[in-house]
Scaffold this active site. Structure first.
Site, PDB file in Angstrom:
ATOM      1  N   LEU A  33      46.568  34.816  31.185  1.00  0.00           N
ATOM      2  CA  LEU A  33      45.902  35.736  30.560  1.00  0.00           C
ATOM      3  C   LEU A  33      46.468  35.509  28.913  1.00  0.00           C
ATOM      4  O   LEU A  33      47.737  35.054  28.514  1.00  0.00           O
ATOM      5  CB  LEU A  33      46.765  36.985  30.944  1.00  0.00           C
ATOM      6  CG  LEU A  33      46.561  37.238  32.518  1.00  0.00           C
ATOM      7  CD1 LEU A  33      47.221  38.472  32.774  1.00  0.00           C
ATOM      8  CD2 LEU A  33      44.875  37.262  32.763  1.00  0.00           C
ATOM      9  N   HIS A  37      42.335  39.299  27.567  1.00  0.00           N
ATOM     10  CA  HIS A  37      42.380  39.949  28.584  1.00  0.00           C
ATOM     11  C   HIS A  37      43.379  41.196  28.511  1.00  0.00           C
ATOM     12  O   HIS A  37      42.703  42.364  29.039  1.00  0.00           O
ATOM     13  CB  HIS A  37      43.258  39.201  29.615  1.00  0.00           C
ATOM     14  CG  HIS A  37      42.682  37.777  30.007  1.00  0.00           C
ATOM     15  ND1 HIS A  37      43.055  36.525  29.786  1.00  0.00           N
ATOM     16  CD2 HIS A  37      41.451  37.424  30.910  1.00  0.00           C
ATOM     17  CE1 HIS A  37      42.326  35.416  30.246  1.00  0.00           C
ATOM     18  NE2 HIS A  37      41.265  36.086  30.732  1.00  0.00           N
ATOM     19  N   GLY A 147      34.726  40.276  28.810  1.00  0.00           N
ATOM     20  CA  GLY A 147      34.783  40.003  27.397  1.00  0.00           C
ATOM     21  C   GLY A 147      33.289  39.498  27.013  1.00  0.00           C
ATOM     22  O   GLY A 147      32.663  38.954  27.428  1.00  0.00           O
TER      23      GLY A 147
END
Ligand code: PAF
Length: 285
Positions: A33, A37, A147
């Site tokens: 991550l 994130h 995203g």
């Protein structure tokens, strides 16, 4: 924070989390991550009562010779970050839990998954659409957060959710960039020092393209400017530069009168980086 490795445990926890009508936000990830994130988690926390994050490096979205084995992993660090961020539950299955040996069902939007990145990485979006469908079925989120860096992926997932009447809101979250403009990605750690120094060229080239489109240039000329800027970086192997209709991903001709998305795929060594930016031509502003 609950950590679940099986579908049945995850489903049982989901039922508890949704008690009293609480809404569930899902952030699907492949782990390792980063700030991008964590921006998804933050958005999920702002919009939903409970947040579930999945960590699963999905083998079916990697082609032969791609970086499935080399994909960076650090589960302990990921879990510590998610705990600090106040996540309610993590789904952390292995491949055998997710895919029965004789699994044969694939979800794939036939057209959208085979253009652009889908041409460079055949089968990639079928793998993504199938795992995301499974995660939606296992976790049952009210909303799911992805995203905008994976621009085509987000469109593919929205198309699947709409076409299959999935009762989930698919939300896009803005790209998070390093100070030098490089879009955050788990793959960035696999860049050599030289390639890491060169990689912000993707963002620089997108800015060149945006200025050209905003100044009224046609898509072909703007695309050429972007490509030339990318080629100034040593070792940048330009895989694709595409300027498309930002809403439909269809090709554009001449001087655009609607929002244009510029989509880049550039390889540094064996690391494929993607990035994108939307430009609004004067005509459409
Ligand atoms: O964007 C990713 O990390 C993956 O493609 C996703 C959506 C978690 C599916 O494996």
């Amino acid at each position: 924070m609950d950590i679940h490795r099986t579908k049945s445990d995850m489903r049982a926890t989901r039922a508890g989390l949704a008690r009293d009508g609480a809404t569930i936000g899902l952030v699907p990830t492949m782990g390792f991550l980063h700030g991008g994130h964590m921006a998804l988690v933050e958005r999920a926390r702002a919009e939903c009562d409970r947040v579930v994050v999945s960590i699963f490096v999905n083998p079916t979205q990697f082609g032969p010779g791609e970086d499935y084995e080399a994909y960076p992993r650090d589960t302990d660090r990921d879990l510590a970050m998610l705990r600090d961020a106040g996540v309610d539950a993590v789904f952390l299955p292995d491949a055998a839990e997710i895919y029965p040996e004789d699994a044969e069902t694939v979800v794939e939007p036939a057209r959208l998954s085979r253009i652009l990145i889908g041409r460079l990485r055949p089968g990639h979006f079928a793998g993504v659409a199938t795992i995301v469908t499974k995660l939606f079925n296992i976790v049952g989120p009210d909303a799911a957060f992805f995203g905008e860096k994976d621009y085509q992926q987000l469109r593919v997932i929205r198309r699947v959710a709409r076409d299959l009447d999935m009762p989930v809101r698919v939300e896009g979250v803005e790209i998070v960039r390093e100070a030098d403009g490089l879009a955050m990605s788990s793959r960035n750690v696999r860049l050599s020092e030289d390639h890491r120094r060169a990689a912000p060229v993707l963002h620089a080239a997108l800015e060149v393209g945006r200025a050209a489109i905003e100044a009224g240039e046609g898509v072909t000329a703007a695309g050429e400017r972007v490509r030339r800027r990318l080629e100034e970086a040593r070792d940048a192997q330009v895989q694709s530069v595409d300027l498309r209709d930002a809403a439909t991903l269809q090709p554009l001709r001449g001087t655009p009168d609607r929002a244009v998305v510029m989509l880049l795929a550039v390889r540094f060594g064996d690391v494929l980086l993607i990035d994108n930016m939307v430009a609004i031509p004067k005509e459409a502003a």
